[in-house]
Scaffold this motif. Structure first.
Motif, mmCIF file in Angstrom:
data_model
loop_
_atom_site.group_PDB
_atom_site.id
_atom_site.type_symbol
_atom_site.label_atom_id
_atom_site.label_comp_id
_atom_site.label_asym_id
_atom_site.label_seq_id
_atom_site.Cartn_x
_atom_site.Cartn_y
_atom_site.Cartn_z
ATOM 1 N N GLU A 186 -30.234 10.228 39.002
ATOM 2 C CA GLU A 186 -30.261 11.623 39.459
ATOM 3 C C GLU A 186 -28.872 12.248 39.362
ATOM 4 O OE1 GLU A 186 -33.987 11.647 42.633
ATOM 5 O OE2 GLU A 186 -31.956 11.271 43.364
ATOM 6 N N ALA A 187 -27.841 11.477 39.706
ATOM 7 C CA ALA A 187 -26.465 11.985 39.630
ATOM 8 C C ALA A 187 -26.080 12.330 38.191
ATOM 9 C CB ALA A 187 -25.497 10.952 40.196
ATOM 10 N N LEU A 188 -26.682 11.650 37.245
ATOM 11 C CA LEU A 188 -26.389 11.897 35.829
ATOM 12 C C LEU A 188 -27.326 12.924 35.209
ATOM 13 C CD1 LEU A 188 -25.584 8.238 34.701
ATOM 14 C CD2 LEU A 188 -23.975 10.095 35.152
ATOM 15 N N GLY A 189 -28.135 13.578 36.061
ATOM 16 C CA GLY A 189 -28.931 14.704 35.589
ATOM 17 C C GLY A 189 -30.370 14.407 35.228
ATOM 18 N N HIS A 190 -30.840 13.189 35.491
ATOM 19 C CA HIS A 190 -32.227 12.848 35.162
ATOM 20 C C HIS A 190 -33.166 13.246 36.295
ATOM 21 C CE1 HIS A 190 -31.038 10.413 31.668
ATOM 22 N NE2 HIS A 190 -30.028 10.006 32.416
ATOM 23 N N GLN A 191 -34.403 13.561 35.939
ATOM 24 C CA GLN A 191 -35.444 13.765 36.938
ATOM 25 C C GLN A 191 -36.079 12.403 37.209
ATOM 26 O OE1 GLN A 191 -38.426 16.643 35.873
ATOM 27 N NE2 GLN A 191 -39.782 16.057 37.551
ATOM 28 N N VAL A 192 -36.052 11.988 38.459
ATOM 29 C CA VAL A 192 -36.479 10.632 38.811
ATOM 30 C C VAL A 192 -37.668 10.678 39.762
ATOM 31 C CG1 VAL A 192 -35.789 8.465 39.929
ATOM 32 C CG2 VAL A 192 -34.141 9.721 38.518
ATOM 33 N N THR A 193 -38.653 9.827 39.514
ATOM 34 C CA THR A 193 -39.766 9.626 40.442
ATOM 35 C C THR A 193 -39.656 8.212 40.990
ATOM 36 O OG1 THR A 193 -41.198 11.142 39.202
ATOM 37 C CG2 THR A 193 -42.266 9.612 40.728
ATOM 38 N N ARG A 194 -39.562 8.100 42.307
ATOM 39 C CA ARG A 194 -39.397 6.804 42.974
ATOM 40 C C ARG A 194 -40.776 6.309 43.418
ATOM 41 N NH1 ARG A 194 -33.873 7.034 45.901
ATOM 42 N NH2 ARG A 194 -32.836 8.790 44.891
ATOM 43 N N ILE A 195 -41.220 5.221 42.819
ATOM 44 C CA ILE A 195 -42.541 4.683 43.130
ATOM 45 C C ILE A 195 -42.400 3.321 43.801
ATOM 46 C CG2 ILE A 195 -44.760 3.930 42.186
ATOM 47 C CD1 ILE A 195 -44.295 5.788 39.812
ATOM 48 N N ASN A 196 -42.990 3.187 44.965
ATOM 49 C CA ASN A 196 -43.088 1.879 45.608
ATOM 50 C C ASN A 196 -44.436 1.296 45.196
ATOM 51 O OD1 ASN A 196 -43.164 -0.349 47.266
ATOM 52 N ND2 ASN A 196 -42.400 0.736 49.063
ATOM 53 N N HIS A 212 -36.050 6.171 50.404
ATOM 54 C CA HIS A 212 -37.310 6.908 50.436
ATOM 55 C C HIS A 212 -38.013 6.772 49.090
ATOM 56 C CE1 HIS A 212 -34.948 9.952 48.251
ATOM 57 N NE2 HIS A 212 -36.109 10.409 47.814
ATOM 58 N N PHE A 213 -39.313 7.001 49.113
ATOM 59 C CA PHE A 213 -40.114 6.950 47.885
ATOM 60 C C PHE A 213 -40.905 8.237 47.738
ATOM 61 C CE2 PHE A 213 -39.464 2.522 49.065
ATOM 62 C CZ PHE A 213 -39.062 1.978 47.853
ATOM 63 N N ASP A 214 -41.097 8.645 46.499
ATOM 64 C CA ASP A 214 -41.909 9.830 46.210
ATOM 65 C C ASP A 214 -43.393 9.491 46.205
ATOM 66 O OD1 ASP A 214 -39.636 11.573 45.703
ATOM 67 O OD2 ASP A 214 -39.347 10.407 43.875
ATOM 68 N N GLU A 215 -43.681 8.234 45.947
ATOM 69 C CA GLU A 215 -45.084 7.837 45.799
ATOM 70 C C GLU A 215 -45.267 6.392 46.246
ATOM 71 O OE1 GLU A 215 -47.851 6.781 41.959
ATOM 72 O OE2 GLU A 215 -46.754 8.687 41.888
ATOM 73 N N TYR A 216 -46.310 6.155 47.029
ATOM 74 C CA TYR A 216 -46.711 4.790 47.366
ATOM 75 C C TYR A 216 -47.953 4.471 46.554
ATOM 76 C CZ TYR A 216 -43.436 4.099 51.167
ATOM 77 O OH TYR A 216 -42.282 3.915 51.899
#
Length: 448
Positions: free
Chosen positions: A29-39, A132-136
């Motif tokens: 994210e710091a390098l400009g990517h869109q990230v989805t965090r999935i657990n 935190h996660f965007d999706e479980y």
């Protein structure tokens, strides 16, 4: 992450899954990517046949509600022992999982209760970790889609039946046993690999990702090699953009409660040990919330210990080494940040206006400025090989440089122009130090 025995016991690796995944997401994210965090929970499979049967035999609703992870672990250990000694228990477990696969409402209701209570507990504990996660998601989401994968494999002529009735995919071309991936049991139920195939295809359809990064222990390296290979021979070119980031084994981690280290036990141990350390240090300031500070400093110590070496390397864990106040530790990083914040608080009002950079001619100032200029380079290097150690090393060096400068470049009683320039330099150090720590998953403290 897994709701399998690996998830229920929540041992040391569980912390690493979440901390390492959090670091990778922060960095991208710091390098400009869109990230989805999935657990991605290992919430399906034969082990839930054992757990369902075990709960029917040994479970207590009150214990499940009060401490779900602990009770599910106790039930799982007990039923495993019983299944080894009594074939009828093993048979019941097998039948329970078949009922789950067939959509039996009663079996699914019990499974859903296990899952919901456990996820609720994990969200609470992850909050303490700063994760935190965007999706479980979970394997259970793909129990039906895994059947579609099996049909697709069969239609492409990739599915082979064995004498035992299982279905496999031969990845070698010459029936090398080590290159054969089993994708279906003899009773037609799905496996971990089948569900991972279905999950990968579904994520591509949903997110159209540029890169998908899996974070697990190195014991799953072969599994992911096979999954990515199967996706490629199925015709999915994007499988080349799937990446497995493995990590090594941490040995010897125990809390006061014993060898089975639950995630919350580890967090409580971190807080307790850090509170004891802070109480023994004369320079510790009076804090509004010493427990919160202790937990943040303790987590910093744990993260730096985990991230300072190669991720694949195994290492022997030591609480004493983690909480050393001197040397290259997370405690040292937090202390440096707090010390620099104190400088700003003490002198900021008088000296944070315009300043003359020509006043920063001392070797200590030049060394710091040169090091600050390397921050972007270090971020890109860490992003290339997914190794947090580059950032850890950079921040520790920056802290050592700041410690030397703090002793040799005084602000008090220096000419205003010199004092202002030095304070701006220390402020820049603190800012970069804070940003780097946040990338690693560390919350900087301002007092300790």
């Amino acid at each position: 992450m897994a709701l399998t025995p690996k998830w229920i016991t929540t041992m040391r690796n569980c912390i690493f899954y979440s901390l390492l995944g959090n670091f990778i997401a922060n960095l991208k994210e710091a390098l400009g990517h869109q990230v989805t965090r999935i657990n991605y929970l290992g919430d399906w499979g034969m082990q839930f046949g054992l757990l369902g049967t075990g709960y029917q035999l040994f479970g207590y609703e009150e214990k499940l509600q009060s401490n779900p992870l602990q009770h599910l672990f106790e039930v799982y250990v007990q039923v495993n022992k019983e299944a080894t000694e009594d074939k009828s228990v093993a048979k019941s477990a097998h039948e329970f999982f078949q009922r789950l696969e067939l959509g039996d409402m009663q079996a699914l209701a019990l499974w859903q209760k296990f899952r919901d209570l456990s996820v609720e507990e994990y969200i609470r504990i992850y909050k303490r970790l700063g994760v935190h996660f965007d999706e479980y998601s979970g394997e259970s989401f793909y129990r039906e889609k895994s059947q579609e994968v099996l049909k697709l494999l069969d239609s492409k002529g990739l599915l082979q039946k064995t004498i035992k009735g299982t279905a496999v995919v031969d990845l070698s071309g010459n029936s090398d046993p080590s290159s054969i991936c089993t994708v279906m049991r003899s009773d037609g139920t799905s496996l971990y690999a089948t569900r991972d195939l279905a999950a990968a295809i579904d994520r591509m359809d949903k997110y159209n990702f540029d890169t998908m990064i899996y974070v697990t222990d190195k014991g799953q390296k072969r599994h992911f090699q096979q999954v990515f290979q199967i996706l490629q021979i199925m015709g999915y070119d994007w499988a080349k953009r799937c990446q497995h980031v493995p990590f090594g084994v941490v040995k010897g981690m125990k809390t006061r409660r014993g060898d089975v280290t639950f995630l919350e036990d580890v967090l409580n141990e971190i807080r307790l040990r850090m509170l004891q350390n802070m109480a023994s240090i004369k320079t510790t300031k009076e804090l509004e919330n010493p427990q919160e500070t202790a937990e943040r400093v303790g987590l910093a110590a744990l993260i730096i210990q985990d991230f300072r070496g190669l991720l694949l390397s195994d290492y022997q864990f030591s609480w004493d080494r983690v909480f050393q106040s001197r040397g290259d530790t997370g405690v040292f990083l937090q202390y440096t940040h707090a010390r620099l914040h104190s400088l700003e608080t003490t002198f900021g009002c008088g000296y944070l206006n315009d300043f003359n950079t020509a006043c920063l001619q001392e070797p200590q100032s030049v060394s710091i400025l040169q090091h600050l200029l390397r921050f972007d380079e270090v971020l890109y290097r860490s992003s290339e090989d997914i190794q947090p150690r580059h950032i850890v090393s950079y921040l520790l060096t920056l802290s050592h440089l700041a410690a030397v400068a703090h002793r040799t470049l005084p602000i008090k009683e220096s000419p205003p122009e010199v004092a202002g320039a030095r304070l701006h330099l220390f402020r820049a150090v603190r800012s970069v130090l804070a940003n780097g720590m946040k990338l690693l998953g560390i919350t900087p403290v301002c007092r300790m």
